[in-house]
Enzyme design. Structure first.
Site, PDB file in Angstrom:
ATOM      1  N   ASP A   1      52.375 -29.862  46.566  1.00  0.00           N
ATOM      2  CA  ASP A   1      51.566 -29.184  47.576  1.00  0.00           C
ATOM      3  C   ASP A   1      52.548 -28.742  48.653  1.00  0.00           C
ATOM      4  OD1 ASP A   1      49.974 -28.351  49.640  1.00  0.00           O
ATOM      5  OD2 ASP A   1      48.541 -30.005  49.500  1.00  0.00           O
ATOM      6  N   HIS A   2      52.804 -27.439  48.729  1.00  0.00           N
ATOM      7  CA  HIS A   2      53.881 -26.965  49.603  1.00  0.00           C
ATOM      8  C   HIS A   2      53.633 -27.312  51.070  1.00  0.00           C
ATOM      9  CE1 HIS A   2      51.084 -23.561  50.189  1.00  0.00           C
ATOM     10  NE2 HIS A   2      51.711 -23.382  51.331  1.00  0.00           N
TER      11      HIS A   2
ATOM     12  N   HIS B   1      45.412 -29.096  50.808  1.00  0.00           N
ATOM     13  CA  HIS B   1      46.167 -29.016  52.057  1.00  0.00           C
ATOM     14  C   HIS B   1      45.542 -29.823  53.193  1.00  0.00           C
ATOM     15  CE1 HIS B   1      48.350 -26.047  49.972  1.00  0.00           C
ATOM     16  NE2 HIS B   1      47.710 -24.966  50.364  1.00  0.00           N
TER      17      HIS B   1
END
Length: 508
Positions: free
Chosen positions: A188-189, A251
């Site tokens: 998950d960037h 996120h």
């Protein structure tokens, strides 16, 4: 050389990127790997093998990548000499994920690389492809015995990790039948962003914050991730996902976990991830009545953004003209444990909003007794800690102070930690951090299987309710607004309002 840098550079590594000609590879992965190389983080013996069906030679592929580097790298146009040094480690393999010959050739490359390096390398399989291809790739890796070295072999999975709880469980089961959990890197960037990582530093490296980080001192918490952008070329995907799956399930719940988690015993990966899972398991589950009272969904209509007319969601390319998909979602959560009992967590996200920003606001309770006269506190506000993730990277503590002059007049002031003002040089991008962690085998910033399933389990009652009942109000907010009026009502009924942070010297 630091211990981290030494561990990263010490061991030979070979990357196989499935989806080697896709946007993720050209915009994020190769620029990130090139920047790691420029900063001295890449091992001496390395190979990056991009895989795809296009009939590229190594030379032609490198030419195309140089164009991408010049366009997308945070450093701008590449120095030719440095690019030449890096690009000799980059190869292209014409491949079909359903053909055995693809994996036979991979095995031969690994064997040749091992002989050249003089030791068994780290082998990283990066699945930069649509989720529907995960099964074929992992099954073929297992069939050709390309995943048997649990110490050296890793697989990186991009989101979305499943479409719902059942598909996430099935994907976890499939992956864990081939790989051990310590080999699986669910990326998950958002977790690689500098300000997100700094949440842990601010909480657990400073003695002044943790003692007040609880229900006794904090009134409520807001996590707001808004975007000006519409669909672009993602209409088809987004219409199957929506704001809840696209942003909140991964996120935003990750941000909530970092804010709400208990102090870990150490900074070891599983210890940190255990505390995150504890948060998800502590969040109050939704009843049908809770969904009605504590959630809001929205969909944008046409409007104007920065002087340009933009279409409504249902007019976007690839979107069903009668779509029931939400482009905005707001939720009120409660974390039912001793630390957070009774403290509301308000989450919101949306497309075509007035501003693109990601901001966490912690509002502290008011002072127990106000000693100043009313004329001294006309602009009084409670203390807030505001963590801005993007586009501005900052942490600010808003406090009351006396205004200069002969009278006792108070007004809010900011105690500001600003990345741009504090540090010189470029900040590494999220993918640089996460790719380096993959190479050194650090899973702290990656989601574990039980964490993914816990997030889906929490949201499924809402998703099922929304899917089963068509909204009669869509579209219910216009482009360039802050979302539907019902989102304001959601937080206003508790006596609060959504905070926005004025962004200076940044583009929307």
């Amino acid at each position: 050389m630091s211990e981290l840098e030494d561990s990263a550079k010490a061991h030979p590594t070979i990357f196989f990127i499935f989806g080697g000609t896709g946007d993720l590879t050209s915009r994020k992965l190769i620029p990130a790997l090139f920047n790691l190389f420029l900063d001295g983080w890449m091992p001496e013996h390395m190979a990056i093998v991009a895989m795809g069906r296009t009939n590229f030679t190594d030379e032609k592929f490198r030419e195309e990548l140089l164009k991408d580097i010049n366009q997308f790298s945070r450093r701008g146009k590449a120095d030719q000499a440095q690019w030449d040094k890096f690009s000799k480690h980059v190869y292209f393999q014409v491949s079909d994920i359903n053909q055995s010959s693809t994996y036979v050739e991979q095995a031969e490359r690994i064997q040749k690389f091992t002989a050249e390096a003089g030791t068994a390398p780290n082998v990283i399989y990066y699945l930069a492809v649509a989720p529907r291809f995960f099964g074929a790739i992992t099954e073929n890796l297992a069939k050709h015995k390309l995943a048997i070295d649990a110490e050296r072999t890793r697989i990186v999975i991009e989101k979305p990790f499943g479409h719902d709880l059942q598909s996430a469980k099935e994907l976890n089961k499939q992956l864990c039948s081939i790989f051990s959990e310590r080999q699986i890197y669910r990326i998950d960037h958002y977790l690689g962003k500098e300000t997100v990582q700094n949440i842990l530093a601010f909480r657990f490296a400073n003695s002044i914050f943790e003692p007040v980080w609880n229900r006794n001192n904090i009134e409520h918490i807001q996590i707001s991730v808004t975007e000006q952008l519409g669909m672009g070329n993602r209409g088809g995907y987004y219409d199957e996902a929506g704001a809840m799956r696209d942003m909140i399930q991964n996120h935003i719940l990750q941000l909530l976990c970092l804010i709400a988690m208990e102090p870990p015993v150490s900074f070891k990966a599983d210890e940190v991830r255990n505390r995150k899972v504890d948060v998800l398991n502590s969040i109050r589950k939704f009843t049908p009545e809770d969904i009605k009272k504590n959630t809001v969904r929205g969909q944008y209509s046409k409007g104007w953004i920065e002087g340009k007319e933009v279409p409504g969601y249902r007019e976007e390319n690839g979107v069903n003209p009668e779509s029931n998909t939400e482009t905005f979602a707001a939720i009120k959560f409660f974390v039912d444990n001793w630390r957070w009992h009774g403290v509301p967590f308000y989450l919101r996200t949306g497309k075509r909003m007035h501003q693109s920003s990601s901001v966490i606001t912690i509002q502290f309770k008011d002072v127990p007794h106000l000693i100043f006269p009313s004329e001294a506190v006309e602009s009084w506000q409670q203390n807030r800690l505001i963590i801005s993730i993007q586009p501005e990277m900052s942490v600010r503590l808003q406090v009351q102070a006396k205004r200069p002059g002969l009278e006792m007049t108070l007004n809010p002031v900011d105690m500001l930690f600003d990345y741009n003002g504090t540090y010189t040089g470029d900040t590494p991008e999220a993918y640089e951090t996460l790719l380096l962690d993959t190479m050194i085998g650090d899973q702290t910033l990656f989601m574990r299987g039980d964490q993914v399933e816990a997030a889906w389990e929490l949201l499924m009652p809402i998703l099922n309710t929304w899917a089963g009942k068509k909204s009669l109000s869509f579209p219910n907010y216009s482009a360039d607004s802050w979302g539907p009026e019902t989102a304001e009502a959601l937080i206003a009924q508790d006596g609060f309002h959504w905070f926005t942070l004025p962004l200076k010297n940044t583009k929307k």
